[in-house]
Design a protein around this motif. Structure first.
Motif, mmCIF file in Angstrom:
data_model
loop_
_atom_site.group_PDB
_atom_site.id
_atom_site.type_symbol
_atom_site.label_atom_id
_atom_site.label_comp_id
_atom_site.label_asym_id
_atom_site.label_seq_id
_atom_site.Cartn_x
_atom_site.Cartn_y
_atom_site.Cartn_z
ATOM 1 N N THR A 92 6.915 1.342 9.952
ATOM 2 C CA THR A 92 5.641 0.622 9.829
ATOM 3 C C THR A 92 4.932 0.497 11.178
ATOM 4 O O THR A 92 3.707 0.349 11.215
ATOM 5 C CB THR A 92 5.844 -0.781 9.228
ATOM 6 N N VAL A 106 3.704 -5.715 5.627
ATOM 7 C CA VAL A 106 4.153 -6.977 5.042
ATOM 8 C C VAL A 106 5.561 -6.754 4.501
ATOM 9 O O VAL A 106 5.786 -5.818 3.719
ATOM 10 C CB VAL A 106 3.217 -7.448 3.912
ATOM 11 N N ALA A 165 0.598 -8.708 -3.822
ATOM 12 C CA ALA A 165 0.940 -8.152 -2.510
ATOM 13 C C ALA A 165 0.636 -6.663 -2.467
ATOM 14 O O ALA A 165 0.152 -6.141 -1.450
ATOM 15 C CB ALA A 165 2.419 -8.406 -2.207
ATOM 16 N N ARG A 166 0.932 -5.968 -3.569
ATOM 17 C CA ARG A 166 0.646 -4.538 -3.640
ATOM 18 C C ARG A 166 -0.858 -4.290 -3.512
ATOM 19 O O ARG A 166 -1.286 -3.394 -2.766
ATOM 20 C CB ARG A 166 1.187 -3.983 -4.955
ATOM 21 N N THR A 226 -2.220 -5.358 0.193
ATOM 22 C CA THR A 226 -1.848 -4.421 1.265
ATOM 23 C C THR A 226 -2.544 -3.083 1.101
ATOM 24 O O THR A 226 -2.989 -2.478 2.081
ATOM 25 C CB THR A 226 -0.321 -4.218 1.317
ATOM 26 N N ARG A 227 -2.653 -2.632 -0.123
ATOM 27 C CA ARG A 227 -3.333 -1.356 -0.349
ATOM 28 C C ARG A 227 -4.793 -1.443 0.083
ATOM 29 O O ARG A 227 -5.324 -0.530 0.727
ATOM 30 C CB ARG A 227 -3.241 -0.958 -1.823
ATOM 31 N N LEU A 245 3.462 -2.023 2.503
ATOM 32 C CA LEU A 245 4.227 -3.047 1.804
ATOM 33 C C LEU A 245 5.690 -2.631 1.756
ATOM 34 O O LEU A 245 6.031 -1.551 1.269
ATOM 35 C CB LEU A 245 3.696 -3.231 0.380
ATOM 36 N N PRO A 261 6.371 -0.392 -3.984
ATOM 37 C CA PRO A 261 5.897 -0.628 -2.621
ATOM 38 C C PRO A 261 5.682 0.685 -1.885
ATOM 39 O O PRO A 261 5.762 1.765 -2.473
ATOM 40 C CB PRO A 261 7.068 -1.415 -2.012
#
Length: 421
Positions: free
Chosen positions: A145, A215, A237-238, A241-242, A248, A271
């Motif tokens: 990341t 994340v 969250a998906r 972040t996208r 993710l 993720p």
């Protein structure tokens, strides 16, 4: 397979111990503990017992006492102890080809990578990196990341993790771990990690912007006392972040490999990266990082990460045996039914408050009793359990455990709670 059959098979397949181990056979737990304290670094404190053998869901100490293993080596011993298929596969692979380094590959490494991509519903172009532990898998994920660094004009320098998270104890993974007492002695750690409240979608939305590279989320925070995040939160969250361009990462080190009654607790949310370990090898050390989507596999290129032992033929053969057994014996359905039964029973016991979990990852809070004292009382009574704090008990038994075996704990708990009050 019956407990007696499993014990017999394990004994038949066991190799002759080293002479130095034979020398210690027959010594008492007290004598062995004294030898331990003189030769091993005390980072784990004093061992509670000296265990010498296991079969199925039971283990025995050096004094001959039997225990029902309700912790499974902290969610590691997926198939219990001495499982005949796992034992025979490891023995066969080691006798055929044990270690080759990553200048080479092996059929078991390729087969396990393909199987992990299959059961995780990974899209085309996804790939796997093998390590030796959960913290190493999370180190790999953190390095990956870091490559999502943005541009010089708009750098991505931040990582978001959740309050009460635990991702490991090496410096990189430790920098993601929430508990201050774990991090403080080893400062300075890798910087720019921020923690936000777990399960709060709006807090996540506010924290994730174009400056965030990744994340990290545990779908169930095991070390924090089995705190489960909702599918709604994982889906949010998906999406968040996208939309922001952040990666993710789902840390499924403790929750993966059938522990919750499905292969991965985060399913069906996909993720960018998932980390695995613990139950993947059924007791043999192995970790894995699954990178989803061809666009994400380009973040790490040859020479930018590696491991000497990761993906060795024996560890990969162990992983294949675990997955094969879960599928062949329909253990996912068994885990769901058994876990539901256990939580229903626990909820009816006086002195127990909240009961949480999924599958065979369960925690219960004590209304007034002290959890560490209960761990000691349970051990004396022949049960291995774990306290995550002063009031919470965690259970993560082998996935093959039966309701009949769990019922012995349920029956004993009122007296154990009384003894710990």
């Amino acid at each position: 397979m019956s407990q007696n059959a499993a014990e017999t098979t394990a004994a038949q397949l066991a190799a002759n111990p080293a002479p130095e181990v034979t020398e210690l056979t027959g010594l008492s737990s007290k004598a062995l503990s004294e030898r331990y304290s003189k030769s091993l670094l005390g980072v784990f404190g004093t061992p509670q017992r000296v265990l010498v053998r296991g079969a199925g869901c039971h283990v025995w100490d050096a004094d001959g006492n039997q225990y029902l293993d309700l912790l499974g080596g902290i969610a590691v011993n997926t198939l219990g102890h001495g499982h005949p298929l796992l034992t025979s596969v490891i023995t066969s692979q080691l006798a055929t080809l044990g270690h080759v380094s990553n200048f080479f590959t092996s059929p078991s490494q390729i087969a396990l990578a393909e199987k992990l991509l299959e059961i995780s519903a990974a899209p085309a172009g996804s790939k796997v990196f093998f390590a030796n532990s959960g913290t190493e898998a999370n180190e790999a994920a953190l390095k990956l990341t870091r490559r999502n660094a943005g541009t010089e004009a708009a750098p991505r320098t931040k990582v978001i993790a959740l309050e009460h998270s635990f991702h490991g104890r090496t410096l990189g993974a430790l920098s993601l771990t929430y508990k201050e007492k774990y991090r403080a002695p080893f400062a300075p750690l890798p910087e720019n990690v921020s923690w936000i409240p777990a399960g709060d979608i709006e807090a996540l939305r506010a924290a994730v912007d174009e400056t965030v590279s990744a994340v990290f989320i545990e779908p169930i925070q095991g070390e924090a006392g089995v705190l489960e995040l909702s599918t709604e939160y994982l889906q949010a969250a998906r999406e968040i972040t996208r939309d922001s361009g952040a990666l993710l990462v789902f840390d499924e080190v403790q929750t993966g490999m059938g522990r919750t009654g499905q292969f991965f607790a985060s399913a069906p949310v996909i993720p960018d990266v998932m980390t695995l370990a613990k139950g993947l090898g059924g007791g043999f050390p192995i970790g894995a990082m699954i990178v989803f989507g061809q666009e994400n596999t380009a973040w790490l290129t040859p020479g930018e990460h590696g491991t000497t032992f990761g993906g060795n033929p024996v560890a990969c053969a162990a992983g294949l045996a675990v997955i094969h057994t879960i599928e062949k014996e329909n253990l996912l359905a068994h885990v769901r039914a058994t876990g539901d039964w256990l939580r229903e029973q626990l909820a009816g016991i006086q002195g127990i408050g909240a009961v949480r979990g999924a599958g065979l990852l369960t925690a219960f809070e004590l209304k007034s009793a002290n959890a560490p004292k209960l761990v000691t009382a349970a051990l004396d009574a022949g049960f291995i359990v774990n306290a995550t704090d002063e009031k919470t008990i965690r259970l993560a038994p082998p996935l093959v455990i039966t309701t009949e075996q769990l019922a012995t704990l349920v029956t004993a708990l009122p007296q154990l709670i009384s003894a710990a009050s």
